[in-house]
Design an enzyme around this catalytic site. Sequence first.
Site, PDB file in Angstrom:
ATOM      1  N   GLY A   1      38.485  54.882  18.954  1.00  0.00           N
ATOM      2  CA  GLY A   1      38.412  53.597  19.620  1.00  0.00           C
ATOM      3  C   GLY A   1      39.803  52.996  19.701  1.00  0.00           C
ATOM      4  O   GLY A   1      40.751  53.508  19.095  1.00  0.00           O
ATOM      5  N   TYR A   2      39.901  51.904  20.425  1.00  0.00           N
ATOM      6  CA  TYR A   2      41.205  51.277  20.670  1.00  0.00           C
ATOM      7  C   TYR A   2      41.175  49.822  20.224  1.00  0.00           C
ATOM      8  O   TYR A   2      40.382  49.026  20.732  1.00  0.00           O
ATOM      9  CB  TYR A   2      41.570  51.374  22.159  1.00  0.00           C
ATOM     10  CG  TYR A   2      41.819  52.792  22.572  1.00  0.00           C
ATOM     11  CD1 TYR A   2      43.105  53.316  22.565  1.00  0.00           C
ATOM     12  CD2 TYR A   2      40.769  53.637  22.910  1.00  0.00           C
ATOM     13  CE1 TYR A   2      43.334  54.642  22.902  1.00  0.00           C
ATOM     14  CE2 TYR A   2      40.989  54.958  23.244  1.00  0.00           C
ATOM     15  CZ  TYR A   2      42.276  55.449  23.246  1.00  0.00           C
ATOM     16  OH  TYR A   2      42.499  56.761  23.578  1.00  0.00           O
TER      17      TYR A   2
END
Length: 158
Positions: free
Chosen positions: A29-30
Site C-alpha cells: 500500500g501507499y
Amino acid sequence: MALEIERKFLVVDDSFKIESYESAHIVQGYICREPGKSVRIRISDNRGYITIKGKSSDNGLSRFEWEKEISLNDANELIKLCPGGVIDKIRYKVKSGDHIFEIDEFFGDNIGLVLAEVELRSINDVVIMPHFIGKEVTGDIRYYNSNLLNNPYISWSK
C-alpha cells in the site's frame, strides 16, 4: 539515494511460472502517492519494507529509490495507514542472460494484469528478452503500481 533504472513489459503467456526460480506473495500500500513521489509499505511473504520513490525521468526509465527492511509487525501496522486499499500480487523471478525479470501476477481489481520488470545497471544495458515478453509499457503511468489503486486494470483493460 540509489537510482533505479528499469523497463516494464506486458507478459503474453504464463510460461514464466515454469521458468521461475523464486516467487513471493506481495501485499503493498501507499502512505503517500503524490506526483513525483511515493512512500510504499510492502509485505513480501514474511518480510516488511518501506520504500520512498522520487519522480520518474521523462522516458519513465529511471527514478530515485530508497528502500529499507522493517519488521513485519511495523509493516502490518503501517499498511493500515495506507488510503485506497492495497495491491495484491505474486512476484516470480526469472533469469535471462545477466538480468533477472520480476513478473507480477496481479489479483483483486487488477486481476488479469501480468507485468514484467527488469532492472538495468545503465540505460544502455542490452537485455536478452525471454519469449514471454510482450509490448513494452515503460513510462506508461497506467501500469505504475501506485496508479493501479485509483485506476485499476479492470476499469480500463476491456
